[in-house]
Design a protein around this motif. Structure first.
Motif, PDB file in Angstrom:
ATOM      1  N   ALA A 146      -1.097   7.240  -4.371  1.00 30.83           N
ATOM      2  CA  ALA A 146      -0.135   6.314  -4.984  1.00 30.83           C
ATOM      3  C   ALA A 146      -0.023   5.040  -4.134  1.00 30.83           C
ATOM      4  O   ALA A 146       0.002   5.103  -2.900  1.00 30.83           O
ATOM      5  CB  ALA A 146       1.226   6.965  -5.131  1.00 30.83           C
ATOM      6  N   GLN A 147       0.032   3.883  -4.833  1.00 31.66           N
ATOM      7  CA  GLN A 147       0.143   2.583  -4.158  1.00 31.66           C
ATOM      8  C   GLN A 147       1.209   1.699  -4.848  1.00 31.66           C
ATOM      9  O   GLN A 147       1.374   1.786  -6.060  1.00 31.66           O
ATOM     10  CB  GLN A 147      -1.202   1.853  -4.180  1.00 31.66           C
ATOM     11  N   ALA A 148       1.880   0.882  -4.042  1.00 33.61           N
ATOM     12  CA  ALA A 148       2.805  -0.169  -4.546  1.00 33.61           C
ATOM     13  C   ALA A 148       2.195  -1.527  -4.166  1.00 33.61           C
ATOM     14  O   ALA A 148       2.020  -1.835  -2.981  1.00 33.61           O
ATOM     15  CB  ALA A 148       4.191  -0.019  -3.944  1.00 33.61           C
ATOM     16  N   ILE A 149       1.863  -2.369  -5.161  1.00 29.80           N
ATOM     17  CA  ILE A 149       1.084  -3.596  -4.947  1.00 29.80           C
ATOM     18  C   ILE A 149       1.936  -4.813  -5.371  1.00 29.80           C
ATOM     19  O   ILE A 149       2.607  -4.794  -6.415  1.00 29.80           O
ATOM     20  CB  ILE A 149      -0.217  -3.534  -5.757  1.00 29.80           C
ATOM     21  N   ASN A 150       1.873  -5.826  -4.548  1.00 25.96           N
ATOM     22  CA  ASN A 150       2.551  -7.087  -4.869  1.00 25.96           C
ATOM     23  C   ASN A 150       1.717  -7.794  -5.908  1.00 25.96           C
ATOM     24  O   ASN A 150       0.510  -8.008  -5.734  1.00 25.96           O
ATOM     25  CB  ASN A 150       2.672  -7.955  -3.611  1.00 25.96           C
ATOM     26  N   ARG A 151       2.369  -8.190  -7.021  1.00 26.03           N
ATOM     27  CA  ARG A 151       1.648  -8.817  -8.119  1.00 26.03           C
ATOM     28  C   ARG A 151       1.100 -10.189  -7.713  1.00 26.03           C
ATOM     29  O   ARG A 151       0.039 -10.594  -8.195  1.00 26.03           O
ATOM     30  CB  ARG A 151       2.538  -8.952  -9.344  1.00 26.03           C
ATOM     31  N   SER A 152       1.806 -10.830  -6.859  1.00 26.19           N
ATOM     32  CA  SER A 152       1.374 -12.188  -6.505  1.00 26.19           C
ATOM     33  C   SER A 152       0.175 -12.163  -5.592  1.00 26.19           C
ATOM     34  O   SER A 152      -0.813 -12.893  -5.789  1.00 26.19           O
ATOM     35  CB  SER A 152       2.540 -12.949  -5.845  1.00 26.19           C
ATOM     36  N   THR A 153       0.232 -11.339  -4.586  1.00 26.72           N
ATOM     37  CA  THR A 153      -0.847 -11.315  -3.586  1.00 26.72           C
ATOM     38  C   THR A 153      -1.899 -10.238  -3.876  1.00 26.72           C
ATOM     39  O   THR A 153      -2.964 -10.230  -3.259  1.00 26.72           O
ATOM     40  CB  THR A 153      -0.263 -11.042  -2.201  1.00 26.72           C
ATOM     41  N   GLN A 154      -1.582  -9.320  -4.778  1.00 27.11           N
ATOM     42  CA  GLN A 154      -2.459  -8.193  -5.111  1.00 27.11           C
ATOM     43  C   GLN A 154      -2.759  -7.354  -3.878  1.00 27.11           C
ATOM     44  O   GLN A 154      -3.808  -6.722  -3.767  1.00 27.11           O
ATOM     45  CB  GLN A 154      -3.765  -8.681  -5.760  1.00 27.11           C
ATOM     46  N   LEU A 155      -1.770  -7.363  -2.982  1.00 26.99           N
ATOM     47  CA  LEU A 155      -1.917  -6.561  -1.771  1.00 26.99           C
ATOM     48  C   LEU A 155      -0.838  -5.485  -1.748  1.00 26.99           C
ATOM     49  O   LEU A 155       0.284  -5.716  -2.227  1.00 26.99           O
ATOM     50  CB  LEU A 155      -1.799  -7.443  -0.526  1.00 26.99           C
ATOM     51  N   PRO A 156      -1.201  -4.290  -1.224  1.00 24.75           N
ATOM     52  CA  PRO A 156      -0.177  -3.241  -1.134  1.00 24.75           C
ATOM     53  C   PRO A 156       0.903  -3.621  -0.144  1.00 24.75           C
ATOM     54  O   PRO A 156       0.602  -4.173   0.909  1.00 24.75           O
ATOM     55  CB  PRO A 156      -0.963  -2.023  -0.660  1.00 24.75           C
ATOM     56  N   VAL A 157       2.106  -3.359  -0.557  1.00 26.74           N
ATOM     57  CA  VAL A 157       3.227  -3.670   0.307  1.00 26.74           C
ATOM     58  C   VAL A 157       3.421  -2.581   1.359  1.00 26.74           C
ATOM     59  O   VAL A 157       4.058  -2.804   2.371  1.00 26.74           O
ATOM     60  CB  VAL A 157       4.504  -3.867  -0.519  1.00 26.74           C
ATOM     61  N   GLU A 158       2.889  -1.398   1.102  1.00 23.47           N
ATOM     62  CA  GLU A 158       2.958  -0.288   2.046  1.00 23.47           C
ATOM     63  C   GLU A 158       1.646   0.481   1.960  1.00 23.47           C
ATOM     64  O   GLU A 158       0.938   0.414   0.950  1.00 23.47           O
ATOM     65  CB  GLU A 158       4.138   0.636   1.717  1.00 23.47           C
ATOM     66  N   PRO A 159       1.316   1.222   2.976  1.00 21.06           N
ATOM     67  CA  PRO A 159       0.100   2.071   2.904  1.00 21.06           C
ATOM     68  C   PRO A 159       0.252   3.101   1.787  1.00 21.06           C
ATOM     69  O   PRO A 159       1.344   3.586   1.503  1.00 21.06           O
ATOM     70  CB  PRO A 159       0.046   2.731   4.276  1.00 21.06           C
ATOM     71  N   ASP A 160      -0.918   3.423   1.169  1.00 15.77           N
ATOM     72  CA  ASP A 160      -0.871   4.434   0.103  1.00 15.77           C
ATOM     73  C   ASP A 160      -0.594   5.811   0.685  1.00 15.77           C
ATOM     74  O   ASP A 160      -0.721   6.033   1.877  1.00 15.77           O
ATOM     75  CB  ASP A 160      -2.170   4.419  -0.686  1.00 15.77           C
ATOM     76  N   SER A 161      -0.161   6.675  -0.179  1.00 13.48           N
ATOM     77  CA  SER A 161       0.212   8.020   0.243  1.00 13.48           C
ATOM     78  C   SER A 161      -0.439   9.052  -0.687  1.00 13.48           C
ATOM     79  O   SER A 161      -0.650   8.793  -1.875  1.00 13.48           O
ATOM     80  CB  SER A 161       1.723   8.177   0.223  1.00 13.48           C
TER      81      SER A 161
END
Length: 778
Positions: free
Chosen positions: A118-133
């Motif tokens: 599971a990942q949480a990604i910033n829509r603007s930067t397309q980068l994960p805001v936290e490491p996936d788990s």
């Protein structure tokens, strides 16, 4: 919450729970909400347990759970992504709010869990805001498998009369559902068929005896066992199995005679070992438990016996002793049967044996005569006159009619010559005097025959001992060779003697030795009795001379201790030898022989020389005669040149064209044309005449032989292996001339054989044959 922390979403197989109102606010309106959501917060993440049920299908995706990050401000700046096993096709996630849905049917037995990221990604930067788990989703089980008995059908054996509660067998069923959750794999066993004899434990499946059962009543039972999952609740699946239970036998039944009374008969002439009859006892048990032993009780056990037939379990009554109709006509015996192997548990109920009575009647039969004794022993003194009484045998007919019997002696013609028997009263007498030294015992067989039925015969043995009397005088046991030297001194022992006696002596033999009375006073020898059945011979003077007397004859008296005593005179010959102290036995015998012949040593040598000369002369004459018998023509045999050739191979005859390859006999170099044979009598005649002047190596001979060989080689009429015998040269030294027929004319009439008469007696027969031939020709 840090994404490196494991996020576990567990899907467990339980019944569906209704969703709480607070949870329903987070679900889309077109999704199912079968689970209760409990909000949890861990660091940067907030989620609730997500559940999905296997075998659940729907066109609309089914809600599983929701993921939410603490960084999510609900402003739409974050989106959620799901990767891993089944992501995108089995499991989908709403990227706006993190809601997870299942879109396909799940099977826990094929795959019990799924691992995703599971990942949480910033829509603007397309980068994960936290490491996936890592997220592990476990599939929750439902009851979709029936129980199964993998080892059925079952077979079991249990002893009969086993007490209640005895374990018989355990049956086990399996269920493919998850045993760690819910009741889908929890089985409950029950008995469908088999009451009231058996019971089953609901949880373990152990079948037990519910009551005691007798194998003799029923030896096999069919039991049906059912296994249900869901602990037997409504809607549960079930399976059945059959169990065949056999009751094994134990010795719980005693043997029982079929009859309380048996009747049998036996003939009085039946031999020992005869089967009188059979009794039988029944036993409901089988195998070794039905094995039994029979026995006889009472006083009749010495007359009858009973044995057990191990195959049929019958009691066979045998005759142990001969029975006599005239003595006892009926017997009553008690027969008992007992189990061979007894179970002590049942002895208190009743004894494992049974009894019956057997009545046996003896049948009358025409029996042979019976002697008062089977073996008789009689005595008679040796030397008893002919007709002396030996003894009496007695036999009688045991039947009621008491038929008279007739006696006779059998087995051995010589015994008939020694003994005879009175056929009416059985008196045995001698027919000639008996000699104990010849035979001390005589064994005869006497028969007794019924006069009314001659087929009825019986025998008895009679042993006759011949008693000894003193009718033999003692004597020397052997011939004694006794020698005495010429220079022997008085009182010298020259011989030890003993004696034997053919008679018996109850007290033992004792012999007495002495010289005869007529030579006692003037004898040159004395006899000393040693009182031990031996005696010594001693010289009574010193010095003996062979020239005066070479032999002395001593009459020695030997007396026994019999009643009356007997005496015999035995002569001992003493030979005088030319010796000093030691006797040379051979020399003494030689001297005694010469003395008895009246010859001196010189005369004997002369006789032997004459015999030797005669023997040599005879051999020489015999050799000369053998030499004269040799053939007078032995020296001239080598001059004969004629040979006799013998052919043992006869061939196949003229018609046999396959036995031999005639072409092999022909000359291979030149094939000559056949030329007819011509008469060569004249040529041979002339050549023979020439042979008398020329040697065998003459060119004329060689030419003649070559021509004849050439004709023989090309002549097809000649059989295989023919050979041409030629007589080329016969020698010129013969006084009789040539005997060859090659010199003969065309006709024997021109030939004269009178000269054969001049050749002597050896050619007499030949001259006669040719003379008779000439006469016939003329």
């Amino acid at each position: 919450m840090n994404f490196s922390e494991l996020l576990s979403l567990t899907l467990m197989l339980v019944q569906l729970w209704p969703c709480s109102p607070s949870m329903q606010n987070h679900l889309p309106q077109n999704t199912h909400r079968p689970f209760t959501a409990v909000r949890r917060v861990r660091r940067g993440w907030m989620w609730a347990p997500l559940f999905a049920t296997e075998e659940q299908t729907s066109v609309v995706p089914i809600y599983v759970g929701q993921l939410q990050s603490n960084l999510d401000k609900q402003d739409g700046n974050l989106k959620y992504a799901l990767t891993g096993e089944g992501a995108g096709n089995i499991f989908i996630i709403d990227e706006n709010n993190g809601t997870i849905y299942v879109t396909q049917k799940l099977d826990r037995e094929k795959k019990p869990f799924y691992t995703l990221r599971a990942q949480a990604i910033n829509r603007s930067t397309q980068l994960p805001v936290e490491p996936d788990s890592e997220v592990i989703i476990k599939v929750r089980d439902v009851n979709d498998h029936e129980p199964q008995f993998l080892d059925g059908p079952y077979m079991a054996t249990v002893p009969e009369m086993s007490p209640e509660g005895t374990s018989v067998i355990q049956v086990t069923a399996t269920d493919g559902d998850d045993p760690s959750y819910g009741n889908s794999a929890r089985l409950l066993y029950s008995l469908i068929q088999g009451q009231p004899y058996f019971s089953v434990e609901p949880k373990t499946g152990v079948i037990r005896m519910a009551s005691q059962m007798d194998r003799e009543t029923k030896d096999q039972y069919l039991v049906i066992i059912q296994a249900k999952d869901m602990v037997g609740q409504a809607g549960a699946f079930s399976a059945t199995a059959t169990v065949t239970i056999n009751l094994s036998d134990i010795n719980d039944n005693p043997p029982k005679f079929q009859q309380r009374l048996y009747y049998m008969t036996v003939s009085e002439e039946s031999p020992v070992g005869t089967t009188v009859g059979k009794v039988f006892a029944e036993d409901s048990d089988i195998g070794d438990n039905a094995a039994m032993n029979y026995s006889i009780e009472g006083d009749s056990s010495d007359v009858f016996d009973i044995i057990t037939n191990n195959e049929t379990q019958e009691g066979i009554i045998l005759l142990k002793k001969r029975v006599d109709y005239e003595s006892k006509r009926r017997y009553s015996i008690g027969a008992k049967v007992v189990n061979r192997y007894i179970d002590d548990r049942f002895l208190k109920e009743e004894p494992f044996e049974d009894k019956t009575v057997v009545k046996i009647n003896v049948e009358d039969a025409d029996e042979p005569p019976v002697f008062t004794m089977e073996n008789y022993v009689m005595e008679i003194a040796e030397g008893a006159i002919s007709g002396s009484l030996v003894g009496v045998v007695t036999a009688r007919d045991p039947d009621d009619d008491n038929s008279p019997v007739r006696y006779s002696i059998v087995h051995g013609m010589h015994l008939k010559r020694l003994f005879s028997i009175n056929e009416h009263n059985g008196t045995i007498i001698t027919t000639k005097p008996l000699d104990r030294e010849v035979a001390s015992w005589h064994n005869i067989t006497v028969t007794a025959t019924e006069t009314r039925n001659p087929e009825k015969i019986s025998e008895a043995n009679v042993h006759i001992q011949v008693l000894d009397i003193n009718d033999h005088a003692p004597e020397f046991p052997k011939y004694y060779e006794t020698f005495v030297c010429e220079n022997s001194v008085s009182g010298q022992l020259i011989q030890s003697i003993s004696a034997v006696d053919q008679d018996d002596s109850a007290e033992g033999h004792h012999f007495y030795f002495s010289l005869a009375q007529e030579v006692t006073n003037n004898s040159l020898f004395t006899v000393k009795d040693n009182q031990d059945n031996t005696a010594g011979i001693f010289t009574a003077k010193s010095g003996f001379r062979r020239q005066e007397q070479i032999f002395f004859y001593l009459p020695i008296l030997i007396q026994d201790n019999g009643t009356p005593p007997l005496t015999s005179t035995n002569t001992l010959t003493v030979t005088v030898c030319d010796c000093d102290t030691k006797v040379n036995t051979f020399y003494c015998r030689y001297g005694a022989f010469m003395y008895s012949m009246g010859l001196s040593t010189e005369a004997l040598v002369a006789v032997l020389a004459c015999i030797l000369i005669l023997l040599v002369s005879f051999l020489a004459i015999l050799a000369i005669r053998q030499q004269r018998k040799k053939s007078p023509f032995s020296e001239k045999m080598e001059e004969f040149r004629e040979n006799i050739v013998r052919y043992d191979d006869e061939g196949g005859g003229e018609q046999d064209t396959e036995a031999f390859d005639i072409s092999a006999l022909r000359t291979r170099t030149v094939i000559r044309t056949h030329k007819p044979r011509k008469k060569v009598t004249t040529e041979i005649h002339s050549l023979y005449r020439q042979s008398l002047q020329v040697g065998p190596d003459s060119a004329t001979f060689r030419q003649f032989i070559s021509e004849k060989l050439e004709e023989a080689n090309v002549d097809p009429s000649v059989p295989p292996y023919d050979s041409l015998q030629t007589y080329a040269f016969e020698g010129t030294g013969s006084l009789a001339g040539s005997l060859s027929s090659l010199d003969s004319n065309l006709s024997d009439a021109d030939q004269s054989y009178d000269y054969l008469k001049d050749w002597g007696p050896h050619f007499k027969n030949l001259a006669g044959m040719y003379a008779s031939h000439r006469t016939v020709v003329d």
